[in-house]
Design a protein around this motif. Sequence first.
Motif, PDB file in Angstrom:
ATOM      1  N   UNK A  77      29.976  24.580 -29.983  1.00  0.00           N
ATOM      2  CA  UNK A  77      29.229  23.683 -29.082  1.00  0.00           C
ATOM      3  C   UNK A  77      28.967  24.334 -27.745  1.00  0.00           C
ATOM      4  N   UNK A  93      41.778  16.532 -42.767  1.00  0.00           N
ATOM      5  CA  UNK A  93      42.494  17.561 -43.536  1.00  0.00           C
ATOM      6  C   UNK A  93      43.326  16.870 -44.602  1.00  0.00           C
ATOM      7  N   UNK A 103      27.475  17.869 -32.306  1.00  0.00           N
ATOM      8  CA  UNK A 103      27.482  18.322 -33.697  1.00  0.00           C
ATOM      9  C   UNK A 103      27.422  17.096 -34.598  1.00  0.00           C
ATOM     10  N   UNK A 104      26.489  17.111 -35.529  1.00  0.00           N
ATOM     11  CA  UNK A 104      26.351  15.957 -36.424  1.00  0.00           C
ATOM     12  C   UNK A 104      26.407  16.417 -37.880  1.00  0.00           C
ATOM     13  N   UNK A 137      25.803  20.317 -38.626  1.00  0.00           N
ATOM     14  CA  UNK A 137      26.849  21.283 -38.951  1.00  0.00           C
ATOM     15  C   UNK A 137      26.650  21.752 -40.391  1.00  0.00           C
ATOM     16  N   UNK A 189      35.151  24.721 -33.402  1.00  0.00           N
ATOM     17  CA  UNK A 189      33.952  23.890 -33.343  1.00  0.00           C
ATOM     18  C   UNK A 189      33.545  23.630 -31.888  1.00  0.00           C
ATOM     19  N   UNK A 190      34.544  23.452 -31.038  1.00  0.00           N
ATOM     20  CA  UNK A 190      34.231  23.270 -29.613  1.00  0.00           C
ATOM     21  C   UNK A 190      33.597  24.546 -29.059  1.00  0.00           C
ATOM     22  N   UNK A 202      31.560  12.921 -38.594  1.00  0.00           N
ATOM     23  CA  UNK A 202      31.071  12.446 -37.310  1.00  0.00           C
ATOM     24  C   UNK A 202      31.827  11.167 -36.945  1.00  0.00           C
ATOM     25  N   UNK A 222      30.680  25.278 -39.894  1.00  0.00           N
ATOM     26  CA  UNK A 222      31.909  24.489 -39.933  1.00  0.00           C
ATOM     27  C   UNK A 222      33.161  25.367 -39.934  1.00  0.00           C
ATOM     28  N   UNK A 223      34.138  24.971 -39.139  1.00  0.00           N
ATOM     29  CA  UNK A 223      35.429  25.652 -39.124  1.00  0.00           C
ATOM     30  C   UNK A 223      36.496  24.584 -39.161  1.00  0.00           C
ATOM     31  N   UNK A 224      37.667  24.934 -39.688  1.00  0.00           N
ATOM     32  CA  UNK A 224      38.742  23.959 -39.851  1.00  0.00           C
ATOM     33  C   UNK A 224      39.377  23.561 -38.525  1.00  0.00           C
ATOM     34  N   UNK A 225      39.185  24.401 -37.503  1.00  0.00           N
ATOM     35  CA  UNK A 225      39.865  24.112 -36.248  1.00  0.00           C
ATOM     36  C   UNK A 225      38.957  23.509 -35.190  1.00  0.00           C
ATOM     37  N   UNK A 226      39.468  22.517 -34.512  1.00  0.00           N
ATOM     38  CA  UNK A 226      38.725  21.839 -33.455  1.00  0.00           C
ATOM     39  C   UNK A 226      38.261  22.844 -32.408  1.00  0.00           C
ATOM     40  N   UNK A 227      39.164  23.767 -32.077  1.00  0.00           N
ATOM     41  CA  UNK A 227      38.860  24.743 -31.035  1.00  0.00           C
ATOM     42  C   UNK A 227      37.607  25.563 -31.387  1.00  0.00           C
ATOM     43  N   UNK A 229      37.988  16.227 -37.735  1.00  0.00           N
ATOM     44  CA  UNK A 229      38.165  17.094 -38.897  1.00  0.00           C
ATOM     45  C   UNK A 229      39.247  16.436 -39.755  1.00  0.00           C
ATOM     46  N   UNK A 239      34.232  17.954 -42.182  1.00  0.00           N
ATOM     47  CA  UNK A 239      33.648  17.568 -40.889  1.00  0.00           C
ATOM     48  C   UNK A 239      33.174  16.118 -40.977  1.00  0.00           C
ATOM     49  N   UNK A 258      27.563  24.466 -43.630  1.00  0.00           N
ATOM     50  CA  UNK A 258      28.776  25.090 -44.160  1.00  0.00           C
ATOM     51  C   UNK A 258      29.158  26.288 -43.288  1.00  0.00           C
TER      52      UNK A 258
END
Lengths: 143, 432
Positions: free
Chosen positions: B391, A46, B410-411, B375, B387-388, A11, B380-385, A44, A9, B377
Amino acid sequence: MFVKQISVFLENKPGRLSEITRVLSEKNIDISAISIADTTQFGILRMIVNKPKEAVDAIKEAGFPVSTTDVLAVEVADRPGGLNNALQVLRQAGVSVEYLYSFIKRSEDKALILFRVEDPRKAVEALKSAGIKLYGSDEIASL
Amino acid sequence: MYWNKTRECMPREEIEAHQLHKLKETVDRVYHNVESYRHKMQQRGLLPEDIKSLEDLRILPFTTKQDLRDNYPTGLFASPLSEIIRIHASSGTTGKPTVVGYTRRDISNWAELVARCLVMGGGRRDSVVQVSYGYGLFTGGLGFHYGAEKLGAVVIPTSGGNTRRQVMLMKDLKTEILACTPSYALYIAETMNEMGIDRSELSLKTGIFGAEPWTENMRNEIQAKLGIKALDIYGLSEVIGPGVACECGEQEGLHIFEDYFIPEIIDPVTEEPLPPGEKGELVITTIDKEGLPVIRYRTRDITSINYEPCACGRTHARIEKLLGRTDDMLIIRGVNVFPSQIESVLMAAGETEPHYLLIVDRVDNLDSLEVWVEVSEKLFADEVRKLEDVRQKIASDIYTTLGISVNVKLVEPHTIERSEGKAKRVIDKRKM
């Protein structure tokens, strides 16, 4: 059959990405594939690296949220239609792709594409039966 | 012009005699009808008969917002539910708002108070009053609505939002009095600009603005942009809602309606009374309320009191414009927000020890609240979706609990400054 991908993650602010590359270079870790998914607020990162465990520990220590994910490393012919071939197989199997990005290194006239799919088992099955080669962690490391 | 000259211009001795009589009644009422008050008085060995003078008010225990929470939802009601005809509520911690109840008489008295405020702002039977406070559990909308109806004015119940339509109605129906939050008044002025409508095309004369703190600078700005007189109104749902105190045309302090409320100013730390003119915490006792009387309610609002006669002829004391709080409560777009409420939403979202920061700002005259969440551990997730989703879930949980929309950011961990173990939770960039 899977390859360990490291996700971090970040920012959206200057210097965050270089902080990761600094940490990895200090530990002498090699990055063989890298991509960033970005949103208006955060990104993110990767990566596929040669020493995933050490990389995770080092990034964690630097204070970033990090996780590992299994992805597929798919070999495709490096010519027009190469990627299309693999994607048609997945489409017919009804597997949707979350994201993909490509390897920095290549072997001969082949390109390596990293896939994150919705149903990895089904994807592996479909790709294998179509005669498409998948790389494991060891093969990746020996490239 | 007065709505109720006899009451509003009562000589001081008469006010005091009236207050003592009504205070005795109220103490008697809560002692016999409300377990919590009786218990507190018994602990101190007090009986209703011990109240012999107005000074004796000081021997009674305070009431706080926590008392309302502890007796959620209706434990402090002094009337049976068969007598209650209305409920209002202010935001509370997750799922638990502060509930207040009104009898038919309370609603009528409340309308009386708001009618007085409207007359202070030049309201008459034939005035057109636009109520742009939110209607619903919040006391602003319905409180003004009933007051304006009591006055006999033409009420336009627009509630908040849809600002262009508000401006159109204001122009076409020749609204004279606007009731809303001061920041919304400025937003209306800007919308008029965008629509190319000049203030001279409107019939607006007065604005009665409240539910959030505002400065003299903001008053000047509103007055200039809308070409009106902007009056400050004060109230809180625990006491009755808008109409506890209001400015008259002199704009030199808010008359607190002493025939319904006894104000005290105390030092919030020592809890000792402070003399007129000195700043302290406003404490209010309701003396003519049936559903939910409160004895010595700690408002947490900071002001001072002035008993000097006012040029308008009203004899009720005036409190200074309210700007500060003794606690960490924020007022955002008229909604009371405690950082602890946000914290409990984050905890419910799966964060055991949430690190968060609230950034309050005023953008284009509207309050904005940004919630920074570190954020972990776990989040946190690997996918943008995903994390959105996190939020949006946090934002919608906050909306459900507090009724305000926020921007969740998210910071990275350790972004939010920690000092001596206790993190700074709020940055308020609004210029008060």
